[in-house]
Design an enzyme around this catalytic site. Sequence first.
Site, PDB file in Angstrom:
ATOM      1  N   CYS A  41       0.811  -1.228   0.000  1.00 47.04           N
ATOM      2  CA  CYS A  41       0.000   0.000   0.000  1.00 47.04           C
ATOM      3  C   CYS A  41       0.842   1.275   0.000  1.00 47.04           C
ATOM      4  O   CYS A  41       0.631   2.168  -0.817  1.00 47.04           O
ATOM      5  CB  CYS A  41      -0.994  -0.009   1.155  1.00 47.04           C
ATOM      6  SG  CYS A  41      -0.269  -0.054   2.813  1.00 47.04           S
ATOM      7  N   HIS A  57      -2.714   0.450   7.034  1.00 49.92           N
ATOM      8  CA  HIS A  57      -3.068   0.410   5.619  1.00 49.92           C
ATOM      9  C   HIS A  57      -3.361   1.821   5.141  1.00 49.92           C
ATOM     10  O   HIS A  57      -3.718   2.697   5.926  1.00 49.92           O
ATOM     11  CB  HIS A  57      -4.285  -0.489   5.380  1.00 49.92           C
ATOM     12  CG  HIS A  57      -4.617  -0.670   3.932  1.00 49.92           C
ATOM     13  ND1 HIS A  57      -3.733  -1.220   3.036  1.00 49.92           N
ATOM     14  CD2 HIS A  57      -5.726  -0.346   3.219  1.00 49.92           C
ATOM     15  CE1 HIS A  57      -4.294  -1.248   1.827  1.00 49.92           C
ATOM     16  NE2 HIS A  57      -5.494  -0.716   1.917  1.00 49.92           N
ATOM     17  N   HIS A  87      -5.823   1.313  -4.033  1.00 54.80           N
ATOM     18  CA  HIS A  87      -4.863   0.766  -3.081  1.00 54.80           C
ATOM     19  C   HIS A  87      -4.357  -0.604  -3.492  1.00 54.80           C
ATOM     20  O   HIS A  87      -4.928  -1.268  -4.344  1.00 54.80           O
ATOM     21  CB  HIS A  87      -5.486   0.701  -1.685  1.00 54.80           C
ATOM     22  CG  HIS A  87      -6.677  -0.206  -1.586  1.00 54.80           C
ATOM     23  ND1 HIS A  87      -6.969  -0.905  -0.460  1.00 54.80           N
ATOM     24  CD2 HIS A  87      -7.659  -0.529  -2.465  1.00 54.80           C
ATOM     25  CE1 HIS A  87      -8.074  -1.615  -0.636  1.00 54.80           C
ATOM     26  NE2 HIS A  87      -8.510  -1.392  -1.849  1.00 54.80           N
TER      27      HIS A  87
END
Length: 164
Positions: free
Chosen positions: A70, A121, A138
Amino acid sequence: MTLVPACRRALALPVLVALMATMLVALTGFSPAEAASKRERKIVHALQVARNQKGKPYVYGANGPNSFDCSGLTQYSFKKAGLRLPRTSDQQARYARRVKHKSNLRRGDLMFFASGGDVYHMGIFTGRWRDGRRLILHASRSGTPVKVDRLWTSNWFGGTLRRR
């Protein structure tokens, strides 16, 4: 005529702002509006670079160009657009300027997901779906390529590289 201190400060502020604007032009060659516009174009370019990575595999710790995690995706995309970002999602969350209200998020801003104070994340905000839910670009997890998803939770915060 003698000015009282409050009047001196009131008159000094516009002079200080003008001096700072002059210094910005001298140092960068851009006026404040031009500098903001140039940064805006870079953010839009970073989003386009990230979109071009769709379909590439997720690999933990990868930062491109053939695979990404990510924060590797965001670092790679913004670097290609001429903007610096640290490597990890936690570092990027600390580096970005916090967006106070989620409704103020703009395309190209960053979305961070945290638990227990640690960011685990992140992705790039790409706009809204027809039902009003936000969309995130993402690299999410192993076995799933870089893609755009509708947001699945409200447990996130936004960050931006605008007006840094």
